[in-house]
Design a protein around this motif. Structure first.
Motif, PDB file in Angstrom:
ATOM      1  N   GLN A  54       0.958  -1.136  -0.041  1.00  0.00           N
ATOM      2  CA  GLN A  54       0.153   0.049  -0.025  1.00  0.00           C
ATOM      3  C   GLN A  54       0.825   1.211   0.107  1.00  0.00           C
ATOM      4  O   GLN A  54       1.714   1.338   0.920  1.00  0.00           O
ATOM      5  CB  GLN A  54      -0.887   0.086   1.328  1.00  0.00           C
ATOM      6  N   SER A  56       1.155   5.423  -0.245  1.00  0.00           N
ATOM      7  CA  SER A  56       0.236   6.651   0.118  1.00  0.00           C
ATOM      8  C   SER A  56       1.232   7.829  -0.859  1.00  0.00           C
ATOM      9  O   SER A  56       2.478   8.161  -0.230  1.00  0.00           O
ATOM     10  CB  SER A  56       0.045   7.043   1.216  1.00  0.00           C
ATOM     11  N   LYS A  61      -3.719   7.396  -3.188  1.00  0.00           N
ATOM     12  CA  LYS A  61      -3.324   6.187  -2.268  1.00  0.00           C
ATOM     13  C   LYS A  61      -3.173   4.774  -3.487  1.00  0.00           C
ATOM     14  O   LYS A  61      -4.268   4.666  -4.133  1.00  0.00           O
ATOM     15  CB  LYS A  61      -4.348   5.831  -1.291  1.00  0.00           C
ATOM     16  N   LYS A  62      -2.399   3.931  -3.457  1.00  0.00           N
ATOM     17  CA  LYS A  62      -2.329   3.070  -4.432  1.00  0.00           C
ATOM     18  C   LYS A  62      -2.065   1.559  -3.618  1.00  0.00           C
ATOM     19  O   LYS A  62      -1.405   1.513  -2.736  1.00  0.00           O
ATOM     20  CB  LYS A  62      -1.108   3.107  -5.401  1.00  0.00           C
ATOM     21  N   VAL A  63      -2.505   0.451  -4.199  1.00  0.00           N
ATOM     22  CA  VAL A  63      -2.437  -0.884  -3.910  1.00  0.00           C
ATOM     23  C   VAL A  63      -1.821  -1.410  -4.973  1.00  0.00           C
ATOM     24  O   VAL A  63      -2.304  -1.774  -6.188  1.00  0.00           O
ATOM     25  CB  VAL A  63      -3.793  -1.539  -3.388  1.00  0.00           C
ATOM     26  N   ASP A  85      -2.022  -3.029 -10.505  1.00  0.00           N
ATOM     27  CA  ASP A  85      -2.654  -1.918  -9.698  1.00  0.00           C
ATOM     28  C   ASP A  85      -4.153  -2.631  -9.213  1.00  0.00           C
ATOM     29  O   ASP A  85      -4.948  -2.800 -10.034  1.00  0.00           O
ATOM     30  CB  ASP A  85      -2.950  -0.732 -10.545  1.00  0.00           C
ATOM     31  N   THR A  87      -5.721  -1.078  -6.868  1.00  0.00           N
ATOM     32  CA  THR A  87      -6.486   0.114  -6.068  1.00  0.00           C
ATOM     33  C   THR A  87      -8.035  -0.155  -6.540  1.00  0.00           C
ATOM     34  O   THR A  87      -8.337  -0.080  -7.807  1.00  0.00           O
ATOM     35  CB  THR A  87      -5.908   1.301  -6.464  1.00  0.00           C
ATOM     36  N   GLN A  91     -11.384   4.750  -5.042  1.00  0.00           N
ATOM     37  CA  GLN A  91      -9.998   5.387  -4.543  1.00  0.00           C
ATOM     38  C   GLN A  91      -9.194   6.025  -5.580  1.00  0.00           C
ATOM     39  O   GLN A  91      -8.755   7.141  -5.342  1.00  0.00           O
ATOM     40  CB  GLN A  91      -9.313   4.264  -3.529  1.00  0.00           C
ATOM     41  N   THR A  92      -9.396   5.263  -6.769  1.00  0.00           N
ATOM     42  CA  THR A  92      -8.483   5.512  -7.970  1.00  0.00           C
ATOM     43  C   THR A  92      -8.985   7.059  -8.227  1.00  0.00           C
ATOM     44  O   THR A  92      -8.104   8.147  -8.640  1.00  0.00           O
ATOM     45  CB  THR A  92      -8.590   4.824  -8.868  1.00  0.00           C
TER      46      THR A  92
END
Length: 134
Positions: A54, A56, A61-63, A85, A87, A91-92
């Motif tokens: 994860q 930030s 914020k990306k996963v 990705d 995310t 959230q994207t």
């Protein structure tokens, strides 16, 4: 592209173009903005294929899931092949709605808003900046 068996997280994030410089990637790790399973990691953490991080970066914020190890920074088309990705869509694009706030303009030289003007502005913005309840 040559793949390496051991690779530091700061170098990996730099090589897949998440951060512009390796120093920024290392600083993000030190500040606790890069996590593995909810735990902060150091810039020297070794990346393994299949791990999920994860990251930030500002309000974004990306996963990211590691699908390959990339030693050197390359073009964006190549870099995308080395991570997935994960995310969520909300959230994207969620942070982009911050920039679509209503624009209220006042004539130059009109001075400060009166009480009446302020109430009208508040009525226009009513509920726009409230967080959606989940």
């Amino acid at each position: 592209m040559p793949e390496k068996e051991k690779l530091r997280i700061d170098k990996y994030l730099w090589s897949i173009r998440i951060f512009k410089t390796r120093t920024l990637a290392a600083d993000a790790c030190k500040a606790g903005k890069v996590k593995l399973d909810g735990q902060n990691i150091k810039p020297s953490h070794e990346v393994r294929i299949g791990e999920t991080y994860q990251v930030s970066k500002g309000i974004e914020k990306k996963v990211l899931k590691v699908t390959g190890l990339l030693e050197n920074r390359t073009d964006a088309k190549t870099a995308v092949q080395f991570y997935e990705d994960l995310t969520p869509v909300e959230q994207t694009y969620g942070y982009k709605s911050v920039f679509q706030a209503p624009m209220i303009r006042r004539d130059q030289g009109a001075g400060r808003p009166t009480k009446k003007d302020r109430r009208e502005i508040d009525d226009l913005q009513d509920g726009f900046f409230d967080q959606p309840k989940q």
